[in-house]
Design a protein around this motif. Structure first.
Motif, PDB file in Angstrom:
ATOM      1  N   ILE A   1       0.611  -1.075  -0.282  1.00 22.57           N
ATOM      2  CA  ILE A   1      -0.104  -0.404   0.555  1.00 22.57           C
ATOM      3  C   ILE A   1       0.876   1.231  -0.104  1.00 22.57           C
ATOM      4  CG2 ILE A   1      -1.856   1.484   1.426  1.00 22.57           C
ATOM      5  CD1 ILE A   1      -2.406  -1.670   2.393  1.00 22.57           C
ATOM      6  N   ILE A   2       0.895   1.678  -1.118  1.00 21.88           N
ATOM      7  CA  ILE A   2       1.681   3.123  -1.206  1.00 21.88           C
ATOM      8  C   ILE A   2       1.352   4.058  -0.425  1.00 21.88           C
ATOM      9  CG2 ILE A   2       2.770   4.760  -3.013  1.00 21.88           C
ATOM     10  CD1 ILE A   2       2.370   1.953  -3.830  1.00 21.88           C
ATOM     11  N   GLY A   3       2.462   4.599   0.284  1.00 21.56           N
ATOM     12  CA  GLY A   3       1.862   5.569   1.166  1.00 21.56           C
ATOM     13  C   GLY A   3       2.071   4.799   3.285  1.00 21.56           C
ATOM     14  N   LYS A   4       1.889   3.629   3.223  1.00 25.73           N
ATOM     15  CA  LYS A   4       2.128   3.179   4.241  1.00 25.73           C
ATOM     16  C   LYS A   4       3.235   3.040   4.970  1.00 25.73           C
ATOM     17  CE  LYS A   4      -0.028  -1.051   6.478  1.00 25.73           C
ATOM     18  NZ  LYS A   4      -0.556  -1.013   7.553  1.00 25.73           N
ATOM     19  N   ILE A   5       2.941   3.431   6.119  1.00 24.37           N
ATOM     20  CA  ILE A   5       4.036   2.605   7.006  1.00 24.37           C
ATOM     21  C   ILE A   5       4.080   1.274   8.001  1.00 24.37           C
ATOM     22  CG2 ILE A   5       6.095   3.816   9.086  1.00 24.37           C
ATOM     23  CD1 ILE A   5       5.355   6.264   8.143  1.00 24.37           C
ATOM     24  N   TYR A   6       4.754   0.270   7.163  1.00 20.17           N
ATOM     25  CA  TYR A   6       4.587  -0.417   7.878  1.00 20.17           C
ATOM     26  C   TYR A   6       5.816  -1.591   9.490  1.00 20.17           C
ATOM     27  CZ  TYR A   6       2.673  -1.782   3.426  1.00 20.17           C
ATOM     28  OH  TYR A   6       1.568  -1.970   2.654  1.00 20.17           O
TER      29      TYR A   6
END
Length: 161
Positions: free
Chosen positions: A55-60
């Motif tokens: 998911i682009i923009g998500k920080i995992y």
């Protein structure tokens, strides 16, 4: 191969090939908690995870990355189990899981590497890993290093790691 990685891999061996691959792949891929484009331009996150889980923009989180890695390794482990027709050590299977995770199950299933292994020539099969170091006809140093580690592990038997 670094001694610390070797020890971690040997320690994981009791859990089978997928446990070994779960130790190996983060070492080979590294970890990035935010999505990025890999050398082939594919959106990637964590330890080489691609596809709809990125998911682009998500920080995992570290936990999410570990869970994603395990989830994403299962189809590759199944492919190795299904297509390797000769006895193989858990180390060989782990190297093949790592390899197929990187190049894709279809490429693994069609590879001369698999044909060599199934014909009983495990040395030639392990050596064939070193051919898979190109992206768009360019030799990639990171892939050269990865294949050397995978080849070394592929050469191990369960007796002499």
């Amino acid at each position: 191969m670094e001694a610390s990685l070797r020890k971690k891999i040997i320690a994981a061996a009791g859990g089978g090939a997928i446990a070994i691959a779960t130790v190996l792949i983060p070492h080979l891929e590294g970890v990035k908690y935010t999505p990025y484009r890999d050398v082939g331009g594919v959106w990637t996150v964590c330890n080489g995870i691609t596809g709809p889980d990125v998911i682009i923009g998500k920080i995992y989180t570290e936990k999410e990355c570990k869970e994603l890695l395990h989830k994403h390794l299962i189809p590759y482990a199944r492919s190795v189990e299904k297509h390797v027709k000769t006895p193989a050590s858990e180390y060989q299977k782990a190297a093949l899981i790592s390899f197929s995770f990187n190049v894709g199950a279809g490429a693994f299933e069609r590879s001369s590497l698999l044909r060599y292994l199934n014909s009983g020539d495990s040395k030639k099969a392990c050596d064939a890993l070193k051919q898979w170091v190109y992206v768009d006809k360019n030799k990639i140093p990171g892939l050269m290093n990865r294949r050397e580690v995978e080849r070394e592990i592929c050469m191990w038997s369960n007796k002499n790691a």
